[in-house]
Design a protein around this motif. Structure first.
Motif, PDB file in Angstrom:
ATOM      1  N   ILE A 275     -28.506  41.209  16.439  1.00 23.76           N
ATOM      2  CA  ILE A 275     -27.905  41.148  17.775  1.00 23.76           C
ATOM      3  C   ILE A 275     -28.151  42.453  18.524  1.00 23.76           C
ATOM      4  CG2 ILE A 275     -25.684  41.043  18.975  1.00 23.76           C
ATOM      5  CD1 ILE A 275     -24.786  38.998  16.921  1.00 23.76           C
ATOM      6  N   LEU A 276     -28.029  43.574  17.825  1.00 25.70           N
ATOM      7  CA  LEU A 276     -28.336  44.865  18.457  1.00 25.70           C
ATOM      8  C   LEU A 276     -29.789  44.913  18.903  1.00 25.70           C
ATOM      9  CD1 LEU A 276     -27.623  47.812  19.155  1.00 25.70           C
ATOM     10  CD2 LEU A 276     -28.196  48.409  16.803  1.00 25.70           C
ATOM     11  N   LEU A 277     -30.697  44.431  18.076  1.00 29.12           N
ATOM     12  CA  LEU A 277     -32.115  44.375  18.447  1.00 29.12           C
ATOM     13  C   LEU A 277     -32.310  43.487  19.668  1.00 29.12           C
ATOM     14  CD1 LEU A 277     -35.123  44.955  17.835  1.00 29.12           C
ATOM     15  CD2 LEU A 277     -35.082  42.975  16.301  1.00 29.12           C
ATOM     16  N   PHE A 278     -31.589  42.387  19.731  1.00 32.14           N
ATOM     17  CA  PHE A 278     -31.687  41.475  20.876  1.00 32.14           C
ATOM     18  C   PHE A 278     -31.272  42.183  22.165  1.00 32.14           C
ATOM     19  CE2 PHE A 278     -29.476  38.334  23.590  1.00 32.14           C
ATOM     20  CZ  PHE A 278     -30.565  37.526  23.916  1.00 32.14           C
ATOM     21  N   PHE A 279     -30.162  42.920  22.129  1.00 33.09           N
ATOM     22  CA  PHE A 279     -29.720  43.665  23.311  1.00 33.09           C
ATOM     23  C   PHE A 279     -30.766  44.709  23.726  1.00 33.09           C
ATOM     24  CE2 PHE A 279     -25.056  42.827  22.061  1.00 33.09           C
ATOM     25  CZ  PHE A 279     -25.053  41.652  22.794  1.00 33.09           C
ATOM     26  N   THR A 280     -31.355  45.370  22.744  1.00 37.35           N
ATOM     27  CA  THR A 280     -32.360  46.391  23.037  1.00 37.35           C
ATOM     28  C   THR A 280     -33.597  45.778  23.678  1.00 37.35           C
ATOM     29  OG1 THR A 280     -31.572  47.664  21.129  1.00 37.35           O
ATOM     30  CG2 THR A 280     -33.706  48.276  22.048  1.00 37.35           C
ATOM     31  N   LEU A 281     -34.031  44.628  23.168  1.00 39.84           N
ATOM     32  CA  LEU A 281     -35.190  43.947  23.744  1.00 39.84           C
ATOM     33  C   LEU A 281     -34.922  43.501  25.170  1.00 39.84           C
ATOM     34  CD1 LEU A 281     -36.449  41.813  20.712  1.00 39.84           C
ATOM     35  CD2 LEU A 281     -37.448  43.903  21.636  1.00 39.84           C
ATOM     36  N   ILE A 282     -33.691  43.099  25.452  1.00 36.83           N
ATOM     37  CA  ILE A 282     -33.339  42.735  26.825  1.00 36.83           C
ATOM     38  C   ILE A 282     -33.487  43.940  27.749  1.00 36.83           C
ATOM     39  CG2 ILE A 282     -31.410  42.092  28.324  1.00 36.83           C
ATOM     40  CD1 ILE A 282     -30.466  40.188  26.176  1.00 36.83           C
ATOM     41  N   LEU A 283     -33.021  45.101  27.293  1.00 30.14           N
ATOM     42  CA  LEU A 283     -33.157  46.315  28.099  1.00 30.14           C
ATOM     43  C   LEU A 283     -34.622  46.646  28.357  1.00 30.14           C
ATOM     44  CD1 LEU A 283     -30.414  48.632  26.553  1.00 30.14           C
ATOM     45  CD2 LEU A 283     -30.404  47.601  28.814  1.00 30.14           C
ATOM     46  N   VAL A 284     -35.448  46.531  27.322  1.00 27.52           N
ATOM     47  CA  VAL A 284     -36.877  46.823  27.491  1.00 27.52           C
ATOM     48  C   VAL A 284     -37.514  45.817  28.444  1.00 27.52           C
ATOM     49  CG1 VAL A 284     -39.093  46.950  26.302  1.00 27.52           C
ATOM     50  CG2 VAL A 284     -37.042  47.917  25.233  1.00 27.52           C
ATOM     51  N   TYR A 285     -37.137  44.549  28.323  1.00 26.45           N
ATOM     52  CA  TYR A 285     -37.683  43.520  29.222  1.00 26.45           C
ATOM     53  C   TYR A 285     -37.294  43.812  30.672  1.00 26.45           C
ATOM     54  CZ  TYR A 285     -37.984  39.087  31.709  1.00 26.45           C
ATOM     55  OH  TYR A 285     -38.242  38.121  32.654  1.00 26.45           O
ATOM     56  N   LEU A 286     -36.042  44.172  30.891  1.00 31.59           N
ATOM     57  CA  LEU A 286     -35.601  44.489  32.246  1.00 31.59           C
ATOM     58  C   LEU A 286     -36.347  45.701  32.790  1.00 31.59           C
ATOM     59  CD1 LEU A 286     -31.742  43.927  31.934  1.00 31.59           C
ATOM     60  CD2 LEU A 286     -33.411  42.458  33.071  1.00 31.59           C
ATOM     61  N   GLN A 287     -36.581  46.698  31.918  1.00 30.80           N
ATOM     62  CA  GLN A 287     -37.337  47.868  32.362  1.00 30.80           C
ATOM     63  C   GLN A 287     -38.733  47.476  32.811  1.00 30.80           C
ATOM     64  OE1 GLN A 287     -38.729  50.432  29.314  1.00 30.80           O
ATOM     65  NE2 GLN A 287     -39.095  52.169  30.656  1.00 30.80           N
ATOM     66  N   LEU A 288     -39.437  46.675  32.004  1.00 22.97           N
ATOM     67  CA  LEU A 288     -40.794  46.261  32.361  1.00 22.97           C
ATOM     68  C   LEU A 288     -40.811  45.408  33.607  1.00 22.97           C
ATOM     69  CD1 LEU A 288     -42.168  45.418  28.792  1.00 22.97           C
ATOM     70  CD2 LEU A 288     -42.579  47.484  30.136  1.00 22.97           C
ATOM     71  N   LYS A 289     -39.822  44.562  33.765  1.00 22.06           N
ATOM     72  CA  LYS A 289     -39.768  43.670  34.924  1.00 22.06           C
ATOM     73  C   LYS A 289     -39.521  44.461  36.214  1.00 22.06           C
ATOM     74  CE  LYS A 289     -37.549  39.465  36.640  1.00 22.06           C
ATOM     75  NZ  LYS A 289     -38.833  38.771  36.851  1.00 22.06           N
ATOM     76  N   VAL A 290     -38.506  45.321  36.175  1.00 15.37           N
ATOM     77  CA  VAL A 290     -38.187  46.113  37.362  1.00 15.37           C
ATOM     78  C   VAL A 290     -39.313  47.097  37.664  1.00 15.37           C
ATOM     79  CG1 VAL A 290     -36.543  47.753  38.356  1.00 15.37           C
ATOM     80  CG2 VAL A 290     -35.715  45.830  37.003  1.00 15.37           C
ATOM     81  N   TRP A 291     -39.889  47.672  36.625  1.00 12.67           N
ATOM     82  CA  TRP A 291     -40.991  48.625  36.814  1.00 12.67           C
ATOM     83  C   TRP A 291     -42.195  47.919  37.429  1.00 12.67           C
ATOM     84  CZ3 TRP A 291     -41.298  53.174  32.987  1.00 12.67           C
ATOM     85  CH2 TRP A 291     -42.105  54.182  33.522  1.00 12.67           C
ATOM     86  N   GLY A 292     -42.458  46.691  36.962  1.00 12.28           N
ATOM     87  CA  GLY A 292     -43.564  45.936  37.525  1.00 12.28           C
ATOM     88  C   GLY A 292     -43.347  45.604  38.985  1.00 12.28           C
ATOM     89  N   GLU A 293     -42.104  45.274  39.356  1.00 12.87           N
ATOM     90  CA  GLU A 293     -41.792  44.998  40.750  1.00 12.87           C
ATOM     91  C   GLU A 293     -41.936  46.244  41.619  1.00 12.87           C
ATOM     92  OE1 GLU A 293     -37.937  43.318  40.735  1.00 12.87           O
ATOM     93  OE2 GLU A 293     -38.585  41.351  39.964  1.00 12.87           O
ATOM     94  N   SER A 294     -41.548  47.407  41.040  1.00 13.61           N
ATOM     95  CA  SER A 294     -41.654  48.654  41.818  1.00 13.61           C
ATOM     96  C   SER A 294     -43.102  49.053  42.047  1.00 13.61           C
ATOM     97  CB  SER A 294     -40.926  49.787  41.086  1.00 13.61           C
ATOM     98  OG  SER A 294     -41.563  50.106  39.862  1.00 13.61           O
ATOM     99  N   GLU A 295     -43.982  48.662  41.115  1.00 11.27           N
ATOM    100  CA  GLU A 295     -45.393  48.986  41.285  1.00 11.27           C
ATOM    101  C   GLU A 295     -46.036  48.073  42.324  1.00 11.27           C
ATOM    102  OE1 GLU A 295     -47.064  51.460  40.016  1.00 11.27           O
ATOM    103  OE2 GLU A 295     -45.345  52.212  38.887  1.00 11.27           O
TER     104      GLU A 295
END
Length: 295
Positions: A275-295
């Motif tokens: 479950i902790l890994l799942f939460f961490t992967l969500i954070l990484v996914y959000l980072q990549l998604k928001v970062w991609g939108e900012s680019e």
């Protein structure tokens, strides 16, 4: 046909060379990341321990135990509370300090170094010092007594123990984020500020319309790394409070540690770690998604 053969031979040689150079990295990735994650996922569906007759598959029972465990939900609440109130000041205050320390003045280099030092100190050593400062007869209560204020039982209070851990974690993280924001500020062209001054923009308007948009990728990176740092917090809990009092400072990583190496319930601990890994992967996914939108 004769024209394509040399190109195909060259392509084969390039592919072979690529695999030769990639093999060490792929082996490292497989042995130290993919295999442990896969084995963790497998353990989450088992019961037993390595010290007994062995482990056996039990399906999703460990996850059911987590869902219906009041202690687990309290740990999740503690972790969310700890993460939110660590991440927010760990972003706002270093950002303000970086904006100030990005200018030229006499003590700039000294202050930069002073703020960065906590981030490279041992968290265990710092935790021991923190526990000494906040014990009943420690310097913090001595200062309160000198100011004619009542002493506080910091580490035995369900109200004050968690703020002590948050303060320590924020103090430990501030230097790293300060350096990250300073690096981000260096990428913003100075002529933007000069043009804004000519247009009559005050410092706050320059910060809001130039600094923040220019720091968007840096803010995303700092937010995610700080959140991951707080989610995996363990040392400060282990050294200072041991999850107490009354489970009020028990965070998810410490909870997993107790279940695995205190009670030897590896399957249940693996479910919590998943479950902790799942939460961490969500954070990484959000980072990549928001970062991609900012680019």
């Amino acid at each position: 046909m004769t024209d394509k053969t040399p190109n195909r031979q060259l392509l084969d040689n390039d592919t072979l060379a690529a695999w030769i150079f990639l093999t060490p990295a792929l082996l490292f990735l497989g042995v130290f990341i993919i295999w442990p994650i896969a084995y963790l996922f497998y353990l989450s569906f088992t019961t037993g321990s390595f010290t007994s007759a062995g482990i056996r598959l039990i399906g999703i029972r460990n996850y059911q135990r987590l869902i219906f465990s009041p202690d687990f939900w309290q740990v999740l609440f503690n972790t969310a509370y700890f993460t939110i109130f660590t991440v927010i000041p760990s972003l706002i205050i270093p950002l303000g300090l970086a904006t100030l320390l990005n200018r030229s003045f006499a003590l700039r280099d000294f202050l930069r170094t002073a703020y960065f030092i906590p981030s490279i100190t041992s968290l265990v050593a710092v935790g021991l010092g923190w526990r000494w400062m906040f014990q009943n007869s420690g310097p913090v209560n001595a200062l309160l007594t000198a100011l004619k204020l009542p002493a506080i039982d910091w580490l035995s209070s369900t109200t004050w123990a968690m703020p002590v851990l948050i303060l320590l974690s924020f103090w430990k993280q501030i230097g790293f984020n300060l350096v990250v924001f300073l690096a981000g500020l260096q990428t913003i062209p100075q002529n933007r500020y000069e043009a804004a001054e000519l247009d009559g923009a005050n410092p706050w308007q320059q910060f809001w319309h130039i600094t923040l948009p220019g720091l968007r990728p840096t803010l995303i990176f700092a937010t995610v790394t700080t959140a991951i740092f707080t989610l995996r917090s363990f040392e400060q809990v282990y050294v200072i409070t041991n999850g107490g009092p009354l489970n009020s400072t028990n965070l998810l990583v410490y909870y997993i540690y107790e279940e695995a190496f205190g009670l030897f319930d590896f399957g249940y601990a693996a479910a919590g770690a998943t479950i902790l890994l799942f939460f961490t992967l969500i954070l990484v996914y959000l980072q990549l998604k928001v970062w991609g939108e900012s680019e």
